[in-house]
Design an enzyme around this catalytic site. Structure first.
Site, PDB file in Angstrom:
ATOM      1  CE  LYS B  97      -4.208  -1.848   0.200  1.00 42.56           C
ATOM      2  NZ  LYS B  97      -5.136  -1.713  -0.937  1.00 42.56           N
ATOM      3  CD  GLU B 119     -10.197   3.826   0.727  1.00 46.41           C
ATOM      4  OE1 GLU B 119     -10.138   5.060   0.578  1.00 46.41           O
ATOM      5  OE2 GLU B 119      -9.421   3.041   0.158  1.00 46.41           O
ATOM      6  CB  SER B 386      -0.009  -7.988  -1.127  1.00 44.35           C
ATOM      7  OG  SER B 386      -0.908  -8.769  -0.365  1.00 44.35           O
TER       8      SER B 386
END
Lengths: 260, 402
Positions: B97, B119, B386
């Site tokens: 991210k 969010e 990830s």
């Protein structure tokens, strides 16, 4: 049918269909029309109403919990049309329920029910090609939102593709009540008028007779949503039509001298 | 079927469309902000200063390039394909991210916006956003569903420590979908001063394209690294898919390489009934949710369905529009792995390689465990890892009775 505003400051009343029940919404709509509402917007409840504040979110949840479906809202419109042939009737929805129902099927049914116009909250003019073609095919009036942040170029396109009236959003934000109107609203209406002779209705945050009078100074109509939906929330189903009628009479709408 | 009536189709050549999917389905108030964002992003793409600033931060702050690690013990135990792990879990803040958060925060700064909202589902995007806002001196508000705040409490605490305000979302299913709606309500209200730092390849144009571009580095590095180590392209690339940001980042540079299978793994949850999983390609239909046209889990009235996954980050009713297009064209395959298989895979990876993946990423590991034994020894499987699983210790303690 064409949407007509019979008052100097016209009144558009938004109701979440099916809150507290479809029968109650019908009775409230009829009472609102008799008390002076020129147009009824029937809101289709949606699970994820991202343009709405807490009052309409709660109303949507209640309506969905009672099993309200798009076909029920169309049937409700049909019943209101049979009872009050003169009133303006608009279906107000997010896009997905209509998409799932089938756009062609939806416009056919809505037109045959006697609906005048449709407003899709999350439909912008650039994405509206198929929608506009379908609306035109059955003679329904597409109503688009115009925002204080909309560029002149966008307002021109919005004016060009709208029919019935243009819905001017009074401020940036979601639906809900507010204390006073911002200067955004008057400036926006003036900008919209450069592009169209359609009536302009101002909505979002219109809660009081003073607001309606203020809006009347620069626009053709006021839209009241959250305030009335909250009034319904606080009343019993039996008292709601009377409470809404009293509220509308308290707005002291004046007949239009001349039709615009 | 909804797809047959929408849109009239020639829109494929328009920016923001992936086949028939994507587009912009938002309240008019946001259109000016989306256009501004699109223009600024296009300008930033061509701006050497912006790009070099981003490259320096990705290298020295976030820790790129991430290693491509050959999981020898796991591969040998399974006895099939060679399994490589792309170690996005080693990045600063613990997940991919940060790639997108850095890119978009620099863009916010460039646009002169002082307030950033985001969010978050699992909290990894929220932590990444809180981190870059601290780094760049920006005000940060993160919306998070009440259910997710409870199950990813460590990330809530991290965000607060970093100076972000975490706002609990109590509407709807109180998960990622509702956090996005609430962030959009904030944005539509404060649109003149606020930058919305969306964390997945979702939403209205230009977000799906922009977020994908900020994660393209994953597949670019994968390709270089595997060519260096093996001298050839992988047989398949496997990634978990919630909104789809890590997966599109891992797939993108391989799309023209037709021999490389691209496998997205959705959350199979705890059952096949609507509401029990988040497998959009198994139970969903084309529809519009939160600004974009894609596959959506919904009922017959077009109301959005609730979802379930043991991983908060995959627990979402829609999927990025580019994945919808890759699915329909057949270029990528989408499968699902359920909660149980995912937990087993997580334990397996921890105990064979000493690597604790995030529950989201463990879905991709579970698919690798399923297919690797049936593949040949010369086949190469690259799994995009990830994120790391530290954030999931509370759930793991309960689920695995540690």
């Amino acid at each position: 049918m064409a949407i007509k505003f019979k008052h100097k400051t016209g009144l558009v009343v938004y109701l979440t269909a099916g809150d507290p029940s479809l029968t109650a919404t019908r009775d409230i709509a009829l009472a609102a029309i008799d008390a002076g509402a020129d147009v009824i917007e029937l809101g289709v409840p949606f699970s994820d109403p991202l343009a709405d504040g807490p009052i309409i979110q709660r109303a949507s949840e209640r309506a969905l919990a009672r099993g309200t479906r798009l076909k029920d809202v169309i049937q409700l419109a049909r019943e209101i049309r049979e009872e009050r042939p003169e009133a303006g009737l608009v279906i107000f929805s997010y896009f997905n329920p209509i998409l799932r129902y089938g756009l062609s099927h939806f416009v056919d049914e809505a037109a045959s029910a006697g609906v005048d116009g449709v407003l899709i909250t999350d439909m912008i003019v650039e994405e509206a090609q198929t929608y506009l073609t379908e609306m035109k095919r059955v003679g329904l009036q597409p109503i688009f939102l115009a925002a204080p942040t909309s560029s002149d170029e966008r307002l021109e396109a919005i004016a060009e593709h709208s029919a019935g009236f243009v819905y001017a959003i009074s401020r940036t934000g979601i639906t809900g009540k507010q204390q006073s109107l911002t200067e955004d609203a008057a400036a926006l209406v003036a900008r919209i008028r450069r592009w169209t002779r359609l009536p302009v209705a101002v909505g979002f945050g219109i809660s009081t007779a003073e607001h309606v009078a203020q809006v009347g100074e620069f626009a053709d109509a006021a839209v009241i949503g959250s305030t009335i939906v909250e009034l319904i929330e606080r009343s019993t189903p039996e008292d709601s039509p009377g409470a809404v009628a009293r509220f509308i009479k308290g707005l002291q709408l004046q007949p239009a001298a001349l039709a615009r | 079927m909804a797809s047959s009536i929408l849109p009239s189709a020639p829109s494929e050549s328009r920016p923001g469309r992936f086949g028939i999917y994507g587009g912009r389905y938002v309240p008019e108030t946001l259109m000016a902000a989306l256009s501004e964002l699109e223009h600024e992003y296009d300008a930033a793409k061509a701006d050497v200063t912006f790009q070099s600033e981003l490259a320096a931060l990705l290298k020295d702050y976030a820790g790129r390039p991430t290693p491509l690690y050959y999981a020898r013990r796991l591969s040998e135990e399974l006895g099939g394909a060679k399994i490589y792990l792309k170690r996005e879990d080693l990045l600063h803040t613990g997940a991919h991210k940060i790639n997108n958060a850095l890119g978009q925060a620099l863009l916010a700064k460039r646009m002169g916006k002082k307030r950033v909202i985001a969010e978050t589902g699992a909290g990894q995007h929220g932590v990444a956003t809180a981190t870059v806002c601290a780094l760049l001196g920006l005000e940060c508000v993160v919306y998070m569903g009440e259910v997710d705040m409870a199950r990813q409490e460590l990330n809530v605490l991290r965000m607060r420590l970093l100076g972000a305000e975490v706002r609990s979302v109590t509407s709807g299913s109180r998960t990622l979908k509702d956090a996005i709606s609430e962030a959009m309500r904030d944005w539509v209200t404060n649109v003149r001063t606020t930058y919305y730092l969306l964390g997945s390849a979702l939403g209205a144009h230009p977000y799906p394209t922009m977020v994908r571009d900020f994660h393209r580095c994953i597949s670019r590095e994968m390709k270089e690294q595997i060519l260096e180590k093996e001298g050839r392209l992988p047989t398949a690339v496997v990634a978990c898919v919630g909104g789809g940001s890590n997966a599109i980042g891992a797939f993108y540079e391989f799309i023209p390489d037709r021999t490389v299978r691209l496998i997205g793994v959705e959350a199979g949850g705890r059952g096949t009934a609507l509401g029990e999983h988040a497998s959009r390609f198994r139970g969903g239909a084309p529809g519009v949710l939160q600004g974009t046209f894609s596959y959506v889990l919904q009922d017959e009235d077009g109301q959005i369905a609730s979802t379930h996954s043991v991983s908060a980050g995959l627990d979402y009713a829609s999927i990025g529009p580019e994945h919808a297009a890759l699915h329909d064209s057949g270029r990528a395959e989408y499968v699902s792995q359920d909660d149980t298989a995912t937990l087993n895979a997580l334990v397996k990876l921890a105990r064979t390689e000493g690597i604790l993946p995030a529950l989201e990423s463990a879905h991709a590991v579970a698919e690798a465990l399923r297919i690797a034994p049936g593949m040949a020894a010369h086949d190469i499987l690259v799994v995009n890892l990830s994120g790391r699983g530290d954030k999931d210790m509370g759930i793991l303690a309960r689920e695995l009775k540690l």
